[in-house]
Design an enzyme around this catalytic site. Structure first.
Site, mmCIF file in Angstrom:
data_model
loop_
_atom_site.group_PDB
_atom_site.id
_atom_site.type_symbol
_atom_site.label_atom_id
_atom_site.label_comp_id
_atom_site.label_asym_id
_atom_site.label_seq_id
_atom_site.Cartn_x
_atom_site.Cartn_y
_atom_site.Cartn_z
ATOM 1 N N TYR A 105 3.163 10.384 9.898
ATOM 2 C CA TYR A 105 1.801 10.929 9.871
ATOM 3 C C TYR A 105 1.647 11.792 8.623
ATOM 4 O O TYR A 105 0.594 11.813 7.987
ATOM 5 C CB TYR A 105 1.542 11.761 11.133
ATOM 6 C CG TYR A 105 1.537 10.907 12.386
ATOM 7 C CD1 TYR A 105 0.395 10.181 12.744
ATOM 8 C CD2 TYR A 105 2.668 10.783 13.182
ATOM 9 C CE1 TYR A 105 0.397 9.370 13.876
ATOM 10 C CE2 TYR A 105 2.673 9.981 14.313
ATOM 11 C CZ TYR A 105 1.535 9.268 14.651
ATOM 12 O OH TYR A 105 1.539 8.457 15.767
ATOM 13 N N ASN A 128 -8.520 4.945 16.181
ATOM 14 C CA ASN A 128 -8.592 3.655 15.500
ATOM 15 C C ASN A 128 -9.206 2.586 16.409
ATOM 16 O O ASN A 128 -8.629 2.263 17.445
ATOM 17 C CB ASN A 128 -7.168 3.233 15.090
ATOM 18 C CG ASN A 128 -7.112 1.833 14.551
ATOM 19 O OD1 ASN A 128 -8.126 1.277 14.125
ATOM 20 N ND2 ASN A 128 -5.921 1.257 14.568
ATOM 21 N N CYS A 136 -1.986 1.129 13.120
ATOM 22 C CA CYS A 136 -1.650 2.530 13.400
ATOM 23 C C CYS A 136 -0.296 2.609 14.108
ATOM 24 O O CYS A 136 0.304 3.670 14.178
ATOM 25 C CB CYS A 136 -2.741 3.192 14.233
ATOM 26 S SG CYS A 136 -3.095 2.375 15.781
ATOM 27 N N HIS A 137 0.177 1.456 14.617
ATOM 28 C CA HIS A 137 1.473 1.480 15.302
ATOM 29 C C HIS A 137 2.621 1.668 14.325
ATOM 30 O O HIS A 137 3.743 1.935 14.722
ATOM 31 C CB HIS A 137 1.665 0.181 16.090
ATOM 32 C CG HIS A 137 1.644 -1.063 15.262
ATOM 33 N ND1 HIS A 137 0.468 -1.660 14.813
ATOM 34 C CD2 HIS A 137 2.648 -1.815 14.771
ATOM 35 C CE1 HIS A 137 0.768 -2.728 14.103
ATOM 36 N NE2 HIS A 137 2.083 -2.855 14.050
ATOM 37 N N GLU A 163 8.211 -6.606 14.691
ATOM 38 C CA GLU A 163 8.300 -6.529 13.230
ATOM 39 C C GLU A 163 9.717 -6.187 12.785
ATOM 40 O O GLU A 163 9.957 -5.913 11.616
ATOM 41 C CB GLU A 163 7.299 -5.495 12.693
ATOM 42 C CG GLU A 163 5.858 -5.899 12.953
ATOM 43 C CD GLU A 163 4.843 -4.908 12.378
ATOM 44 O OE1 GLU A 163 5.220 -4.093 11.528
ATOM 45 O OE2 GLU A 163 3.671 -4.973 12.791
#
Length: 167
Positions: A105, A128, A136-137, A163
DNA sequence: ATTTCTGGCCTGA
DNA sequence: TCAGGCCAGAAAT
């Protein structure tokens, strides 16, 4: 600075292996994406503008690709003007985080020129309207911590895992 | 190592 | 104006 949120909206569903997502479109593009099970009012039957059909096909493709944890292709136009100036800055910044990559962040705050607004960045992430596609993850807390996720931490963990990032 | 306290910034009410 | 939030860093356990 909240503007008109009453824009005519078309809601369309997107079936995926992870459930049925709901995408909403304004005249300017995709303005919201909801996780499965979030007050989904499917209204498939209705006059759907040709351009919305096109956007929706793109949304479906990129969403399914993103859910596999792979880099997405061409996004439909995103209508993010429902957010404040600050939130829009954050959301646009998030689009720069590539698949498999994570920022904190604090790093996002610094990237938008508000180094000390890391907490507010968290707030913007929570607001979001287009999760998954506006990643945003991929934003984690400092000290290797996961941070929060308005869509449920399970989703955040799953998306990161797909991912190649395990927490 | 982990819990608590403090500081700083943006929102919505 | 004010409480509270997907935080960070320092202090205190």
């Amino acid at each position: 600075m909240k503007t008109e949120t009453r824009q005519a909206i078309v809601a369309l569903t997107i079936p995926t292996p992870d459930g049925v997502f709901v995408a909403r479109y304004s005249k300017d593009g995709l303005c919201r994406l909801d996780f499965p099970g979030k007050t989904a009012d499917a209204e498939a039957s209705r006059r759907i503008p040709p351009e919305v059909r096109h956007w929706h096909s793109l949304t479906g493709l990129v969403l399914k690709t993103a859910l596999k944890g792979r880099p997405i292709g061409e996004l439909p136009p995103l209508d993010l003007k429902a957010g404040t100036v600050f939130q829009q800055k954050v959301w646009k910044c998030l689009k720069r985080i590539r698949t498999g990559q994570t920022w904190t962040y604090g790093e996002v705050a610094e990237a938008i020129g508000s180094k000390t607004a890391f907490r507010a960045v968290g707030g913007a992430c929570g607001a979001n309207p287009i999760p998954v596609l506006v990643p945003c993850h991929r934003v984690l807390a400092a000290n290797q911590r996961l941070g929060g996720f308005s869509g449920g931490l399970e989703w955040k963990k799953l998306l990161l895992q797909r991912e190649g990032i395990s927490m």
